[in-house]
Design a protein around this motif. Structure first.
Motif, PDB file in Angstrom:
ATOM      1  N   LEU A  13       0.823  -1.202   0.000  1.00 38.22           N
ATOM      2  CA  LEU A  13       0.000   0.000   0.000  1.00 38.22           C
ATOM      3  C   LEU A  13       0.863   1.260   0.000  1.00 38.22           C
ATOM      4  O   LEU A  13       0.576   2.215  -0.717  1.00 38.22           O
ATOM      5  N   VAL A  14       1.904   1.250   0.806  1.00 36.44           N
ATOM      6  CA  VAL A  14       2.796   2.412   0.869  1.00 36.44           C
ATOM      7  C   VAL A  14       3.426   2.667  -0.494  1.00 36.44           C
ATOM      8  O   VAL A  14       3.440   3.802  -0.983  1.00 36.44           O
ATOM      9  N   GLU A  15       3.923   1.611  -1.130  1.00 31.36           N
ATOM     10  CA  GLU A  15       4.547   1.753  -2.450  1.00 31.36           C
ATOM     11  C   GLU A  15       3.545   2.269  -3.481  1.00 31.36           C
ATOM     12  O   GLU A  15       3.871   3.157  -4.275  1.00 31.36           O
ATOM     13  N   LEU A  16       2.348   1.725  -3.477  1.00 30.61           N
ATOM     14  CA  LEU A  16       1.335   2.149  -4.445  1.00 30.61           C
ATOM     15  C   LEU A  16       0.898   3.587  -4.206  1.00 30.61           C
ATOM     16  O   LEU A  16       0.671   4.338  -5.162  1.00 30.61           O
ATOM     17  N   LYS A  46      -4.828   6.643 -16.927  1.00 34.94           N
ATOM     18  CA  LYS A  46      -5.313   5.258 -16.825  1.00 34.94           C
ATOM     19  C   LYS A  46      -4.496   4.475 -15.809  1.00 34.94           C
ATOM     20  O   LYS A  46      -5.035   3.708 -15.006  1.00 34.94           O
ATOM     21  N   ARG A  47      -3.181   4.662 -15.852  1.00 35.07           N
ATOM     22  CA  ARG A  47      -2.300   3.972 -14.904  1.00 35.07           C
ATOM     23  C   ARG A  47      -2.610   4.407 -13.474  1.00 35.07           C
ATOM     24  O   ARG A  47      -2.648   3.579 -12.553  1.00 35.07           O
ATOM     25  N   LYS A  48      -2.860   5.692 -13.295  1.00 33.45           N
ATOM     26  CA  LYS A  48      -3.195   6.207 -11.970  1.00 33.45           C
ATOM     27  C   LYS A  48      -4.492   5.568 -11.468  1.00 33.45           C
ATOM     28  O   LYS A  48      -4.589   5.196 -10.294  1.00 33.45           O
ATOM     29  N   LEU A  49      -5.489   5.420 -12.352  1.00 35.07           N
ATOM     30  CA  LEU A  49      -6.747   4.788 -11.960  1.00 35.07           C
ATOM     31  C   LEU A  49      -6.555   3.319 -11.603  1.00 35.07           C
ATOM     32  O   LEU A  49      -7.161   2.812 -10.648  1.00 35.07           O
ATOM     33  N   THR A  56      -7.396   0.227  -3.391  1.00 37.29           N
ATOM     34  CA  THR A  56      -8.705  -0.096  -2.806  1.00 37.29           C
ATOM     35  C   THR A  56      -8.819  -1.587  -2.515  1.00 37.29           C
ATOM     36  O   THR A  56      -9.303  -1.989  -1.454  1.00 37.29           O
ATOM     37  N   ALA A  57      -8.349  -2.408  -3.449  1.00 39.33           N
ATOM     38  CA  ALA A  57      -8.415  -3.862  -3.259  1.00 39.33           C
ATOM     39  C   ALA A  57      -7.548  -4.299  -2.079  1.00 39.33           C
ATOM     40  O   ALA A  57      -7.968  -5.141  -1.269  1.00 39.33           O
ATOM     41  N   LEU A  62      -7.250  -5.873   4.060  1.00 35.21           N
ATOM     42  CA  LEU A  62      -6.816  -5.650   5.448  1.00 35.21           C
ATOM     43  C   LEU A  62      -7.994  -5.678   6.416  1.00 35.21           C
ATOM     44  O   LEU A  62      -7.805  -5.867   7.614  1.00 35.21           O
ATOM     45  N   ILE A  63      -9.210  -5.485   5.898  1.00 32.80           N
ATOM     46  CA  ILE A  63     -10.395  -5.471   6.747  1.00 32.80           C
ATOM     47  C   ILE A  63     -10.841  -6.927   6.952  1.00 32.80           C
ATOM     48  O   ILE A  63     -11.097  -7.637   5.986  1.00 32.80           O
TER      49      ILE A  63
END
Length: 68
Positions: A13-16, A46-49, A56-57, A62-63
């Motif tokens: 997550l940190v890297e992304l 598009k890459r950012k999306l 989000t996934a 983590l939940i």
């Protein structure tokens, strides 16, 4: 399904998030350039999306699942 290591997910997550922020800055710079390549700009967006979807996934992984 095997339990995933929350530390590995958090590291991903940190890297992304860093990559997402960097792409945001690159998009802003490219959009400010009047002679910017529109195709390159669309590809960056598009890459950012895709990265946002990946974030989000991973956050949802983590939940913990709760039995209702």
């Amino acid at each position: 399904m095997a339990t995933e290591d929350p530390a590995k997910i958090t590291a991903q997550l940190v890297e992304l998030r860093v990559e997402h922020r960097d792409l945001d800055q690159a998009i802003e710079r490219l959009a400010a350039d009047l002679q910017a390549d529109e195709l390159a700009l669309k590809r960056l967006k598009k890459r950012k999306l895709r990265i946002k979807d990946m974030i989000t996934a991973l956050e949802s992984r983590l939940i913990p699942d709760l039995d209702a």
